[in-house]
Design an enzyme around this catalytic site. Structure first.
Site, PDB file in Angstrom:
ATOM      1  N   CYS A  42       0.827  -1.211   0.000  1.00  0.00           N
ATOM      2  CA  CYS A  42       0.000   0.000   0.000  1.00  0.00           C
ATOM      3  C   CYS A  42       0.860   1.259   0.000  1.00  0.00           C
ATOM      4  O   CYS A  42       0.651   2.170  -0.805  1.00  0.00           O
ATOM      5  CB  CYS A  42      -0.947  -0.001   1.193  1.00  0.00           C
ATOM      6  SG  CYS A  42      -2.008   1.449   1.211  1.00  0.00           S
ATOM      7  N   CYS A  47      -1.611   1.772  -2.960  1.00  0.00           N
ATOM      8  CA  CYS A  47      -2.544   2.876  -2.693  1.00  0.00           C
ATOM      9  C   CYS A  47      -1.908   4.262  -2.688  1.00  0.00           C
ATOM     10  O   CYS A  47      -2.429   5.180  -3.321  1.00  0.00           O
ATOM     11  CB  CYS A  47      -3.219   2.715  -1.331  1.00  0.00           C
ATOM     12  SG  CYS A  47      -3.205   1.084  -0.627  1.00  0.00           S
ATOM     13  N   LYS A  50      -0.149   5.378  -6.055  1.00  0.00           N
ATOM     14  CA  LYS A  50      -1.248   5.433  -7.026  1.00  0.00           C
ATOM     15  C   LYS A  50      -2.082   6.692  -6.833  1.00  0.00           C
ATOM     16  O   LYS A  50      -2.388   7.405  -7.776  1.00  0.00           O
ATOM     17  CB  LYS A  50      -2.099   4.156  -6.874  1.00  0.00           C
ATOM     18  CG  LYS A  50      -3.316   4.021  -7.744  1.00  0.00           C
ATOM     19  CD  LYS A  50      -4.575   4.667  -7.227  1.00  0.00           C
ATOM     20  CE  LYS A  50      -4.984   4.389  -5.820  1.00  0.00           C
ATOM     21  NZ  LYS A  50      -5.522   3.093  -5.537  1.00  0.00           N
ATOM     22  N   TYR A 176     -10.113  -3.051 -10.094  1.00  0.00           N
ATOM     23  CA  TYR A 176      -9.689  -1.808  -9.446  1.00  0.00           C
ATOM     24  C   TYR A 176      -8.460  -1.196 -10.143  1.00  0.00           C
ATOM     25  O   TYR A 176      -8.444  -0.038 -10.512  1.00  0.00           O
ATOM     26  CB  TYR A 176      -9.205  -2.090  -8.011  1.00  0.00           C
ATOM     27  CG  TYR A 176     -10.216  -2.276  -6.929  1.00  0.00           C
ATOM     28  CD1 TYR A 176     -10.463  -1.248  -6.024  1.00  0.00           C
ATOM     29  CD2 TYR A 176     -10.865  -3.488  -6.742  1.00  0.00           C
ATOM     30  CE1 TYR A 176     -11.336  -1.425  -4.958  1.00  0.00           C
ATOM     31  CE2 TYR A 176     -11.740  -3.666  -5.672  1.00  0.00           C
ATOM     32  CZ  TYR A 176     -11.973  -2.632  -4.788  1.00  0.00           C
ATOM     33  OH  TYR A 176     -12.827  -2.805  -3.745  1.00  0.00           O
ATOM     34  N   GLU A 180      -8.161   2.245 -12.488  1.00  0.00           N
ATOM     35  CA  GLU A 180      -7.439   3.374 -11.888  1.00  0.00           C
ATOM     36  C   GLU A 180      -6.277   3.816 -12.784  1.00  0.00           C
ATOM     37  O   GLU A 180      -6.082   5.004 -13.031  1.00  0.00           O
ATOM     38  CB  GLU A 180      -6.920   2.985 -10.496  1.00  0.00           C
ATOM     39  CG  GLU A 180      -8.050   2.819  -9.491  1.00  0.00           C
ATOM     40  CD  GLU A 180      -7.598   2.482  -8.082  1.00  0.00           C
ATOM     41  OE1 GLU A 180      -8.395   2.646  -7.152  1.00  0.00           O
ATOM     42  OE2 GLU A 180      -6.445   2.032  -7.898  1.00  0.00           O
ATOM     43  N   HIS A 434     -25.808  21.490   2.316  1.00  0.00           N
ATOM     44  CA  HIS A 434     -26.101  22.084   1.018  1.00  0.00           C
ATOM     45  C   HIS A 434     -25.204  23.266   0.717  1.00  0.00           C
ATOM     46  O   HIS A 434     -24.971  24.073   1.616  1.00  0.00           O
ATOM     47  CB  HIS A 434     -27.573  22.518   0.994  1.00  0.00           C
ATOM     48  CG  HIS A 434     -28.005  23.017  -0.338  1.00  0.00           C
ATOM     49  ND1 HIS A 434     -28.245  22.170  -1.396  1.00  0.00           N
ATOM     50  CD2 HIS A 434     -28.218  24.280  -0.794  1.00  0.00           C
ATOM     51  CE1 HIS A 434     -28.595  22.895  -2.455  1.00  0.00           C
ATOM     52  NE2 HIS A 434     -28.593  24.173  -2.113  1.00  0.00           N
ATOM     53  N   GLU A 439     -25.222  15.310  -0.136  1.00  0.00           N
ATOM     54  CA  GLU A 439     -26.588  15.474   0.370  1.00  0.00           C
ATOM     55  C   GLU A 439     -27.588  14.555  -0.334  1.00  0.00           C
ATOM     56  O   GLU A 439     -28.640  14.251   0.209  1.00  0.00           O
ATOM     57  CB  GLU A 439     -27.040  16.930   0.280  1.00  0.00           C
ATOM     58  CG  GLU A 439     -27.217  17.457  -1.128  1.00  0.00           C
ATOM     59  CD  GLU A 439     -27.619  18.946  -1.157  1.00  0.00           C
ATOM     60  OE1 GLU A 439     -28.427  19.349  -0.303  1.00  0.00           O
ATOM     61  OE2 GLU A 439     -27.141  19.685  -2.026  1.00  0.00           O
TER      62      GLU A 439
HETATM   63  P1  NDP Z   1      -9.178  -7.488  -9.499  1.00  0.00           P
HETATM   64  O1  NDP Z   1      -9.426  -8.843  -8.985  1.00  0.00           O
HETATM   65  O2  NDP Z   1      -9.930  -6.341  -8.958  1.00  0.00           O
HETATM   66  O3  NDP Z   1      -9.393  -7.491 -11.072  1.00  0.00           O
HETATM   67  C1  NDP Z   1      -8.739  -8.363 -11.918  1.00  0.00           C
HETATM   68  C2  NDP Z   1      -9.249  -8.132 -13.315  1.00  0.00           C
HETATM   69  O4  NDP Z   1      -8.479  -8.889 -14.246  1.00  0.00           O
HETATM   70  C3  NDP Z   1     -10.690  -8.565 -13.498  1.00  0.00           C
HETATM   71  O5  NDP Z   1     -11.308  -7.653 -14.361  1.00  0.00           O
HETATM   72  C4  NDP Z   1     -10.536  -9.941 -14.136  1.00  0.00           C
HETATM   73  O6  NDP Z   1     -11.614 -10.296 -14.954  1.00  0.00           O
HETATM   74  C5  NDP Z   1      -9.322  -9.733 -14.988  1.00  0.00           C
HETATM   75  N1  NDP Z   1      -8.595 -10.972 -15.258  1.00  0.00           N
HETATM   76  C6  NDP Z   1      -8.258 -11.948 -14.393  1.00  0.00           C
HETATM   77  N2  NDP Z   1      -7.570 -12.917 -15.019  1.00  0.00           N
HETATM   78  C7  NDP Z   1      -7.471 -12.554 -16.326  1.00  0.00           C
HETATM   79  C8  NDP Z   1      -6.882 -13.135 -17.453  1.00  0.00           C
HETATM   80  N3  NDP Z   1      -6.263 -14.315 -17.397  1.00  0.00           N
HETATM   81  N4  NDP Z   1      -6.979 -12.472 -18.639  1.00  0.00           N
HETATM   82  C9  NDP Z   1      -7.620 -11.278 -18.709  1.00  0.00           C
HETATM   83  N5  NDP Z   1      -8.191 -10.686 -17.663  1.00  0.00           N
HETATM   84  C10 NDP Z   1      -8.123 -11.310 -16.472  1.00  0.00           C
HETATM   85  O7  NDP Z   1      -7.602  -7.294  -9.352  1.00  0.00           O
HETATM   86  P2  NDP Z   1      -6.659  -6.040  -9.441  1.00  0.00           P
HETATM   87  O8  NDP Z   1      -5.382  -6.566  -9.958  1.00  0.00           O
HETATM   88  O9  NDP Z   1      -7.309  -4.902 -10.161  1.00  0.00           O
HETATM   89  O10 NDP Z   1      -6.499  -5.619  -7.918  1.00  0.00           O
HETATM   90  C11 NDP Z   1      -6.194  -6.576  -6.898  1.00  0.00           C
HETATM   91  C12 NDP Z   1      -6.858  -6.218  -5.614  1.00  0.00           C
HETATM   92  O11 NDP Z   1      -6.220  -5.090  -5.043  1.00  0.00           O
HETATM   93  C13 NDP Z   1      -8.300  -5.810  -5.754  1.00  0.00           C
HETATM   94  O12 NDP Z   1      -9.150  -6.917  -5.647  1.00  0.00           O
HETATM   95  C14 NDP Z   1      -8.519  -4.853  -4.623  1.00  0.00           C
HETATM   96  O13 NDP Z   1      -9.060  -5.508  -3.525  1.00  0.00           O
HETATM   97  C15 NDP Z   1      -7.146  -4.330  -4.323  1.00  0.00           C
HETATM   98  N6  NDP Z   1      -7.066  -2.934  -4.745  1.00  0.00           N
HETATM   99  C16 NDP Z   1      -7.823  -1.999  -4.123  1.00  0.00           C
HETATM  100  C17 NDP Z   1      -7.805  -0.686  -4.509  1.00  0.00           C
HETATM  101  C18 NDP Z   1      -8.669   0.305  -3.844  1.00  0.00           C
HETATM  102  O14 NDP Z   1      -9.171   0.031  -2.762  1.00  0.00           O
HETATM  103  N7  NDP Z   1      -8.909   1.464  -4.450  1.00  0.00           N
HETATM  104  C19 NDP Z   1      -6.945  -0.236  -5.608  1.00  0.00           C
HETATM  105  C20 NDP Z   1      -6.185  -1.294  -6.223  1.00  0.00           C
HETATM  106  C21 NDP Z   1      -6.260  -2.589  -5.783  1.00  0.00           C
HETATM  107  P3  NDP Z   1     -12.955 -11.018 -14.390  1.00  0.00           P
HETATM  108  O15 NDP Z   1     -13.796  -9.921 -13.823  1.00  0.00           O
HETATM  109  O16 NDP Z   1     -13.533 -11.621 -15.614  1.00  0.00           O
HETATM  110  O17 NDP Z   1     -12.505 -12.021 -13.400  1.00  0.00           O
END
Ligand code: NDP
Length: 449
Positions: A42, A47, A50, A176, A180, A434, A439
Site C-alpha cells: 500500500c 494505494c 497510485k 480496481y 485506476e 447544502h 446530500e
Molecule cells: P481485481 O481482482 O480487482 O481485477 C482483476 C481483473 O483482471 C478482473 O477484471 C478480471 O476479470 C481480470 N482478469 C483476471 N484474469 C485474467 C486473465 N487471465 N486475462 C484477462 N483478464 C483477467 O484485481 P486487481 O489486480 O485490479 O487488484 C487486486 C486487488 O487489489 C483488488 O481486488 C482490490 O481488492 C485491491 N485494490 C484496491 C484498490 C482500492 O481500494 N482502491 C486499488 C487497487 C487494488 P474477471 O472480472 O472476468 O474475473
C-alpha cells in the site's frame, strides 16, 4: 521452552506493522522481517503512490474547468519524470516514518527474507530464529496469465517506476487497478486502450456504477473494449504488438496488466511446516487468523479474503489483541466500505442491488443522477450518481453506492450509517449539507423500484 521472540512477523506491510506495534505495546518481544521496504504494497507500490498519480492526472481537466470560472490558463506542460521523482521522495519519507514507528514501539526490524522452518522457527539468511508465535503477513503479488510474450508486459510495480510515459498504453483487466491506471495514463496525456475479457468492467460492483464508469471513461477518450483478451505479445522497436482473441492486432508503446493479485506464499516453507493453503496458495485461517498450525497466524492479502489495506490493519490489530492483549477479537468483514480511484471515482459500502435481491429479496432502490455544481461553469459533461438499497421489510439500508467527484470521501461517512444498520427513515431524518453531492444520500425519496 524459551523462544528468541514472543512474536515473529513475516512482512512489514499494513497488517504486519500494525500487529507488531500493538503486540509490542502489550509487552511482547517482537521482530518483523522484511525483504524489501518497510511499509508494504500500500505504502510503497500501491494505494499511496497510485493516489499521488491520480491527483497528478486530474490537473488537465482542472485547467480546462478553470476557464469557465474566469481564469486564463497559460500553456501547460507535464513531465512524467518529475512526478515519479517527487512520488519516490514522498515514499522514501513514508518508509522512514514506518521504520521510526516500529523502532519507537520497540519492534526489531530484520532486513531479509524469512522462511518458516517449523511451527516455532524461521530462518533469515543463515540465522535460525525461534518464536512462540509466527505471523505471516507477506501480502500479494501481481498475477499475470501465462501467454506467449507476457514477459514484455508491465504491472503496477513497474508502472510506478517507469522513466517515461508511453504514447499509447494498452491496459488489460477490468478490476480496481486496471480502471485506476487507465484513468491515470489518460489524464496524463497517453492514448489508452483498455481490454476486458468480460461483458462489463468492475465485476462484483453495483451494475449502475459499472455502466456509468464505462461510459464516463469512454467520454474521456479511453478506448474500452470488452469481451476481448490478449493471445500473444511481441516486442517491437517502439513497444509491443498484441494479437487479440478476435485476431486483430494492436500496436502500442506498452502493455499494462492488472489481472488480479495472488497471495505471496511460494517458497515460504508454509506447507512443509503443516500450514494449509487453498488452491490459490492463500493461507487458510479461522476467524481469529489462526492457520492449521496452532502457533502460526496470518493476516492481510496473503489470506485472500478482502484485499484492502484497512482490512489488513484491522486483522493485524485483532490478532495482537487476541494473542497479547487478553481480548480475543475477530475482525469483522461485513459492510466494508471501499473506493475505486477511477475517474470519476467510486465509493461503495454494503450490498449491490443484485446481491440484495438475491439475498434479501424484497428491496427498494433509490437513485439520484445529477450534474455536480462544479461542472455547470466548469463545462464538463461528467455526471454523478448515488444509490441506496433498502430492505423493504426492516427499512434498513443494505447498500450505498456512488460514482462522482469525492465519492471516496463521501462514502466513509455513509459507511458508518450502513455499518450501524440505520434505516432509510433515519437517513431521511438527517438534514442535508447544502450545496454538496453528499446530500443526495439523505434526499432520495421516490424509489426507482
Ligand atoms: P481485481 O481482482 O480487482 O481485477 C482483476 C481483473 O483482471 C478482473 O477484471 C478480471 O476479470 C481480470 N482478469 C483476471 N484474469 C485474467 C486473465 N487471465 N486475462 C484477462 N483478464 C483477467 O484485481 P486487481 O489486480 O485490479 O487488484 C487486486 C486487488 O487489489 C483488488 O481486488 C482490490 O481488492 C485491491 N485494490 C484496491 C484498490 C482500492 O481500494 N482502491 C486499488 C487497487 C487494488 P474477471 O472480472 O472476468 O474475473
Amino acid at each position: 521452552m524459551n523462544f528468541d521472540y514472543d512474536l515473529f512477523v513475516i512482512g512489514a506491510g499494513s497488517g504486519g506493522v500494525r500487529a507488531s506495534r500493538i503486540a509490542s505495546g502489550f509487552g511482547a518481544k517482537v521482530a518483523v522481517a522484511e525483504e524489501y521496504k518497510v511499509g508494504g504494497t500500500c505504502v510503497i507500490r500501491g494505494c499511496v503512490p497510485k493516489k499521488l498519480l491520480v491527483y497528478a492526472s486530474h490537473f488537465a481537466e482542472d485547467f480546462e474547468a478553470a476557464k469557465g470560472f474566469g481564469w486564463s490558463v497559460g500553456e501547460t506542460n507535464f513531465d512524467w519524470e518529475t512526478l515519479i521523482d517527487a512520488k519516490n521522495k514522498e515514499i522514501e519519507r513514508l518508509n522512514g516514518l514506518y521504520i521510526q514507528t516500529l523502532s519507537n514501539a520497540g519492534v526489531e526490524i530484520i532486513n531479509g527474507r524469512a522462511v518458516v522452518t517449523g511451527p516455532n522457527s524461521v530462518r533469515v539468511g543463515e540465522r535460525e530464529i525461534t518464536a512462540k508465535y509466527i505471523l505471516v503477513a507477506t501480502g500479494g503479488w501481481p498475477d499475470m496469465p501465462h501467454i506467449p510474450g507476457i514477459e514484455h508486459a508491465m504491472t503496477s510495480n513497474e508502472a510506478l517506476e517507469m522513466r517515461s510515459l508511453p504514447d499509447h498504453v494498452v491496459v488489460v483487466g477490468g478490476g480496481y487497478i486496471a480502471v485506476e491506471f487507465a484513468g491515470i495514463f489518460r489524464g496524463l496525456g497517453a492514448k489508452v486502450t483498455q481490454l476486458y475479457r468480460g461483458e462489463q468492467i468492475l465485476r462484483g460492483f453495483d451494475d449502475d456504477l459499472r455502466h456509468r464508469l464505462a461510459d464516463e471513461m469512454r467520454k474521456k477518450g479511453i478506448n474500452l473494449m470488452t469481451e476481448v483478451n490478449v493471445e500473444k505479445i511481441e516486442k517491437t522497436d517502439t513497444g509491443v504488438r498484441l494479437t487479440l482473441t478476435d485476431d486483430s492486432v494492436l500496436e502500442a508503446g506498452a502493455v499494462f496488466y492488472a489481472t488480479g493479485r495472488k497471495p505471496k506464499t511460494a517458497g515460504l516453507g508454509l506447507e512443509e511446516a503443516g500450514v494449509a493453503l487453498d488452491e490459490k496458495g492463500a493461507v487458510m485461517v479461522d476467524a481469529y487468523g489462526k492457520t492449521s498450525v496452532d502457533s502460526i497466524y496470518a493476516v492481510g492479502d496473503v489470506t485472500d479474503r478482502i484485499q484492502l489495506t484497512p482490512v489488513a490493519i484491522k486483522e493485524g490489530h485483532a490478532f495482537a489483541l487476541t494473542l497479547f492483549g487478553n481480548a480475543p477479537t475477530s475482525p469483522e468483514h461485513d459492510a466494508v466500505p471501499s473506493a475505486v480511484f477511477s475517474q470519476p471515482p467510486i465509493g461503495t459500502v454494503g450490498m449491490t442491488e443484485s446481491e440484495a435481491r438475491a439475498r434479501v429479496g424484497d428491496v427498494s432502490v433509490f437513485v439520484s443522477d445529477f450534474r455536480p455544481m462544479k461542472h455547470t461553469l466548469g463545462g464538463s459533461s461528467e455526471r454523478a450518481f448515488t444509490k441506496l438499497i433498502v430492505d423493504k421489510k426492516t427499512d434498513k439500508v443494505l447498500g450505498a453506492h456512488m460514482i462522482g467527484a469525492d465519492a471516496a470521501e463521501i462514502i466513509q461517512g455513509v459507511g458508518i450509517a450502513v455499518k450501524a444498520g440505520l434505516t432509510k427513515a433515519q437517513f431521511d431524518a438527517t438534514v442535508a449539507v447544502h450545496p454538496s453531492s453528499a446530500e443526495e444520500f439523505v434526499l432520495m425519496r421516490t424509489p426507482r423500484s
